[in-house]
Every structure is written in structure tokens, then in C-alpha cells.
Scaffold this motif. Sequence first.
Motif, short mmCIF file in Angstrom:
data_model
loop_
_atom_site.label_atom_id
_atom_site.label_comp_id
_atom_site.label_asym_id
_atom_site.label_seq_id
_atom_site.Cartn_x
_atom_site.Cartn_y
_atom_site.Cartn_z
N ILE A 40 4.39 1.55 -5.53
CA ILE A 40 4.27 0.11 -5.33
C ILE A 40 5.37 -0.44 -4.44
CG2 ILE A 40 2.96 -0.32 -7.44
CD1 ILE A 40 5.58 -1.35 -8.73
N PHE A 41 6.50 0.24 -4.35
CA PHE A 41 7.59 -0.23 -3.50
C PHE A 41 7.32 0.05 -2.02
CE2 PHE A 41 11.10 -0.09 -7.00
CZ PHE A 41 10.45 -1.12 -7.68
N ASP A 42 6.23 0.76 -1.72
CA ASP A 42 5.81 0.97 -0.33
C ASP A 42 4.95 -0.18 0.18
OD1 ASP A 42 7.18 3.36 -0.10
OD2 ASP A 42 5.43 4.59 -0.52
N LEU A 43 4.62 -1.13 -0.68
CA LEU A 43 3.79 -2.26 -0.29
C LEU A 43 4.68 -3.38 0.25
CD1 LEU A 43 1.21 -2.13 -3.16
CD2 LEU A 43 0.76 -1.80 -0.73
N VAL A 44 5.07 -3.19 1.50
CA VAL A 44 5.97 -4.13 2.17
C VAL A 44 5.39 -4.44 3.55
CG1 VAL A 44 8.36 -4.61 2.86
CG2 VAL A 44 7.91 -3.01 0.98
N PRO A 45 4.40 -5.33 3.62
CA PRO A 45 3.83 -5.69 4.92
C PRO A 45 4.88 -6.15 5.93
CG PRO A 45 2.43 -6.50 3.18
CD PRO A 45 3.68 -5.96 2.52
N ALA A 105 -4.81 -6.12 5.72
CA ALA A 105 -5.02 -6.20 7.17
C ALA A 105 -3.72 -5.91 7.92
CB ALA A 105 -5.58 -7.57 7.55
N LEU A 106 -2.60 -6.44 7.43
CA LEU A 106 -1.31 -6.17 8.07
C LEU A 106 -0.91 -4.71 7.95
CD1 LEU A 106 0.87 -9.26 7.15
CD2 LEU A 106 0.31 -8.43 9.44
N LEU A 107 -1.17 -4.11 6.79
CA LEU A 107 -0.82 -2.70 6.60
C LEU A 107 -1.65 -1.79 7.50
CD1 LEU A 107 -0.51 -2.63 2.69
CD2 LEU A 107 1.37 -2.47 4.34
N HIS A 108 -2.83 -2.27 7.91
CA HIS A 108 -3.70 -1.48 8.78
C HIS A 108 -3.46 -1.77 10.27
CE1 HIS A 108 -7.18 0.55 10.41
NE2 HIS A 108 -7.55 -0.59 10.97
N ALA A 109 -3.22 -3.01 10.61
CA ALA A 109 -3.21 -3.43 12.01
C ALA A 109 -2.19 -2.72 12.88
CB ALA A 109 -3.00 -4.94 12.11
N ASP A 110 -1.05 -2.35 12.32
CA ASP A 110 -0.03 -1.71 13.15
C ASP A 110 -0.41 -0.29 13.55
OD1 ASP A 110 0.45 -0.53 10.64
OD2 ASP A 110 2.61 -0.46 10.93
N ARG A 111 -1.46 0.27 12.94
CA ARG A 111 -1.88 1.62 13.30
C ARG A 111 -3.24 1.62 14.00
NH1 ARG A 111 -3.48 4.17 7.38
NH2 ARG A 111 -5.21 2.75 7.01
N ASP A 112 -3.79 0.43 14.31
CA ASP A 112 -5.11 0.35 14.93
C ASP A 112 -5.13 -0.68 16.06
OD1 ASP A 112 -7.76 0.17 15.65
OD2 ASP A 112 -8.51 0.02 13.60
N LYS A 143 5.39 -4.22 14.08
CA LYS A 143 4.89 -3.08 14.85
C LYS A 143 3.49 -3.31 15.41
CE LYS A 143 7.32 -0.02 11.68
NZ LYS A 143 7.10 0.96 10.62
N THR A 144 2.85 -4.40 15.03
CA THR A 144 1.50 -4.66 15.52
C THR A 144 1.55 -5.54 16.76
OG1 THR A 144 -0.71 -5.44 14.97
CG2 THR A 144 1.10 -6.66 14.02
N LEU A 145 0.64 -5.25 17.68
CA LEU A 145 0.52 -6.05 18.90
C LEU A 145 -0.70 -6.97 18.82
CD1 LEU A 145 1.38 -3.25 21.49
CD2 LEU A 145 2.91 -4.96 20.49
N THR A 146 -1.39 -6.94 17.71
CA THR A 146 -2.61 -7.72 17.52
C THR A 146 -2.24 -9.20 17.32
OG1 THR A 146 -3.65 -5.82 16.46
CG2 THR A 146 -4.68 -7.97 16.11
N PRO A 147 -2.88 -10.11 18.07
CA PRO A 147 -2.63 -11.53 17.83
C PRO A 147 -2.95 -11.90 16.38
CG PRO A 147 -3.96 -11.20 19.81
CD PRO A 147 -3.86 -9.88 19.13
#
Length: 156
Positions: free
Chosen positions: A117-122, A55-62, A128-132
Motif C-alpha cells: 500500500i505504500f507504493d500507492l503514491v501518484p 489513471a495517474l498511475l497508468h498515464a506515465d507509462r502510456d 513523469k507523464t506528458l499527457t495533458p
Amino acid sequence: VFCLDCAGSGRSDGEFISLGYHERDDLAAVVQHLLASGTVTCIGLWGRSMGASTALLHADRDPSIAGLVLDSPFSDLKVLCEELVDKYTHSQIPGWVVWIALEMVRGSVMEHANFDIFDLVPLQHVGKTLTPALFAAAYDDDFIRPHHAKELHHAF
């Protein structure tokens, strides 16, 4: 309520799980489908462990996501792996051996599952996310230690 089993998890087909890397694209497709259906006006995401990190990896782009409930997310997969090796080997493996092993796993995953796997850094996404967001972690969780959620919350 819409529940999602990502590829390779639960009842879904798939050979690999990517601990959030590709699952964030699965999540994006679900969000797009739900919004296009005209049956929802607001989407909140709840995830536990890998699901929370996804969810964190997605939220900053949505920016359409209205809220996040993040139960025991990991902040950095490499750090989590190092902690788990330390825990399950009772600190018997030197750090440089763990590093070599992680590099070998990293190469295998890149070859077979097409991600690093080293790109998995939430932790790199949370700011970068503005989502509460509500961050949660069990005090005595010894798999994903509470400091991961605390670090993510602090960076938020």
C-alpha cells in the motif's frame, strides 16, 4: 464512451480492490483492447477518487493517452489514511499508533492481495507523464481533501 468497473468494484468480480495498484493493469488492458479494435483513434481518461489515481498511475507509462480528467485523486495513500484516521477519531489516536496500524494493514495486504500500500503514491508518477491533465477537487470534499489535487497539479 467505455466505462470500466475494475476488479472488486461495481459489477465486476474480484475479491479485492487495490486502490489503483492492480487496476492500472486492468486499465492498460482496456486501452490496448480499444486501440487494437480499430474503432478509436484517441483515448482520454476520466477518473474520480481511486479512478483518478489509477489513471495517474497508468498515464506515465502510456504515451497513447491523449488527456486526463482527474477528479479528486489522492496524492499518497499513506497520507490519505492518516488524514482519515485523524478526521474520524477527532485526533484522538497518536501518530505512532496510526503508524503501527498502517504497518499491520500493509503486511496483511501484501500477504493477501500481493501489493504494498505504500507504493500507492501518484505524486511519484505525475511528474513523469506528458499527457495533458485537468485536476479537479471539490472545495469542501472532506474525504480526499483538495490539497491532494493541488499537490498533484503542482508536481505536474
